[in-house]
Design an enzyme around this catalytic site. Structure first.
Site, PDB file in Angstrom:
ATOM      1  N   SER A 127       0.835  -1.199   0.000  1.00  0.00           N
ATOM      2  CA  SER A 127       0.000   0.000   0.000  1.00  0.00           C
ATOM      3  C   SER A 127       0.866   1.244   0.000  1.00  0.00           C
ATOM      4  CB  SER A 127      -0.858  -0.023   1.261  1.00  0.00           C
ATOM      5  OG  SER A 127      -1.427   1.237   1.503  1.00  0.00           O
ATOM      6  N   TYR A 152      -1.737  -1.664  11.070  1.00  0.00           N
ATOM      7  CA  TYR A 152      -2.021  -2.144   9.710  1.00  0.00           C
ATOM      8  C   TYR A 152      -0.903  -1.713   8.756  1.00  0.00           C
ATOM      9  CZ  TYR A 152      -3.668  -1.705   4.939  1.00  0.00           C
ATOM     10  OH  TYR A 152      -3.728  -1.737   3.568  1.00  0.00           O
ATOM     11  N   LYS A 156       2.293  -3.875   6.534  1.00  0.00           N
ATOM     12  CA  LYS A 156       2.675  -3.794   5.107  1.00  0.00           C
ATOM     13  C   LYS A 156       4.188  -3.572   4.999  1.00  0.00           C
ATOM     14  CE  LYS A 156      -1.343  -4.428   3.254  1.00  0.00           C
ATOM     15  NZ  LYS A 156      -1.632  -5.744   2.687  1.00  0.00           N
TER      16      LYS A 156
END
Ligand code: UD1
Length: 344
Positions: A127, A152, A156
């Protein structure tokens, strides 16, 4: 048949669209998904669009024994596209261990098993969140990775490092890491689309549900940012365009087009669009007036970020093609279909 591809999280939003494009391109698709934030209906949708039902197994990537059994049953997998992950930024702040466990362990399991079952290629869903608040826009792949704003986002970043370290250690694995900007829209057939559980956290499903009357009002988080109209700016990318990039990435790995064992590409349009501009475009395209109000900023939001997609355009050979108008129309068509089916 071009090759056999395992798609983890293939019943989800981006995964289902990618399964369609893979099948259209001649790949054989095996989907696993734990259905924790998705539905088997998407598998039906993939079948209706492509005329072919992908193999589907309800399986959690944290289930090592289940994965081994899968790889025993389906020999000769050429590549994995790893979508399966928890993805709600706010929830990750509340439940960090859940996010670290789900998102890290699943990748580790796959990387551990890939050499054992002679699976050489993995595409990883990353992302633009890894860039944090960019120093300049558009942002390219050489920009530094900034400390993550949420567990979160951190998963990544850590997963990107896990891939790099594993490949560096000599594992017989190649990887393409795709950094998505803001994927939106739905398949033009409206057979598959985004179906969040509960109250949507992301902008587009909140917009379409408000337009449908499921939510009373959309809150626009902040109009005092340093942007032309004060609302945040994002790079909204059509999900079918995004799905096609995965096919190109797999082709690239299977055809050995690069000597680099790990490659990173931004997937975006290159255009920054503000939240208020997006709302105006949605109203224009659908003819539906949206009930919204400006409220305070949302914690952790980035002010403005959009992609420099030069590398994806020229090295990968992929370019986003769909217009924002058509993309928003597809999101609305999907919402209307959900209503027609009595789902939402
Ligand atoms: C976030 C994550 C991204 C992740 C994506 C998927 C960050 C910085 N970004 O993207 O990594 O892949 O979610 O879950 O962690 N907005 C409103 N009202 C709403 C909802 C959103 O005004 O009801 C605004 C937000 O403030 C933001 C924009 O719309 O400015 C887009 O929000 P959203 O769709 O949640 O995506 P991101 O936060 O950009």
């Amino acid at each position: 048949m071009k090759g056999k591809i395992l798609v983890t999280g293939g019943a989800g939003f981006i995964g289902s669209h990618t399964a369609v494009e893979l099948q259209n391109a001649g790949y054989e698709v095996i989907i696993i998904d734990d259905l924790s934030n998705s539905s088997e209906d998407m598998i039906d949708g993939i079948e209706r669009i492509t005329g072919k039902r992908p193999v589907f197994e309800k399986l959690d990537c944290n289930d090592m024994e289940g994965l081994k059994k899968l790889f025993e049953t389906h020999k000769g997998i050429n590549g994995i596209i790893h979508f399966a992950a928890s993805k709600a930024v706010g929830e990750s702040v509340q439940k960090p261990l859940l996010y670290y466990k789900n998102n890290l362990l699943s990748l580790i399991n796959l990387l551990e098993l890939m050499p054992q079952y002679n699976i050489p290629n993995i595409v990883f869903s990353s992302s633009c969140t890894v860039y944090g608040e960019p120093d300049k826009n558009p942002i390219d792949e050489t920009a530094p990775v900034k400390p993550a704003e949420s567990p979160y986002g951190n998963t990544k970043q850590i997963n990107e490092e896990i891939i790099r370290d594993t490949v560096k250690s000599g594992a017989p694995i190649k990887s393409i890491i795709l950094r998505y900007f803001n994927p939106i829209g739905a398949h033009p057939s409206a057979e598959i689309g985004e179906l969040p559980n509960g109250v949507p956290q992301n902008l587009i499903p909140y917009i379409t549900q408000t337009a449908m009357g499921i939510r009373e009002q959309l809150s626009v988080f902040g109009d005092d940012y340093n942007t032309p109209d004060g609302s945040c700016v994002r790079d909204f990318i059509n999900v079918v365009d995004l799905a096609k990039a995965h096919v190109v990435a797999l082709d690239r790995m299977l055809e050995n087009k690069s000597d680099d064992k790990v490659e990173i590409f931004n997937l975006g349009t290159g255009n920054g669009v503000s939240v208020l501009q997006l709302i105006n475009t949605f109203e224009k395209v659908t003819g539906v007036k949206l009930n919204y109000k400006i409220v305070g900023r949302r914690a952790g939001d980035i002010e403005k970020i959009w992609a420099e997609p030069y590398k994806a355009n020229h090295v990968l050979g992929w370019t986003a093609k769909e217009s924002l108008d058509d993309t928003l129309a597809s999101a609305w068509k999907w919402q209307l279909k959900l209503r027609e089916k009595g789902i939402m």
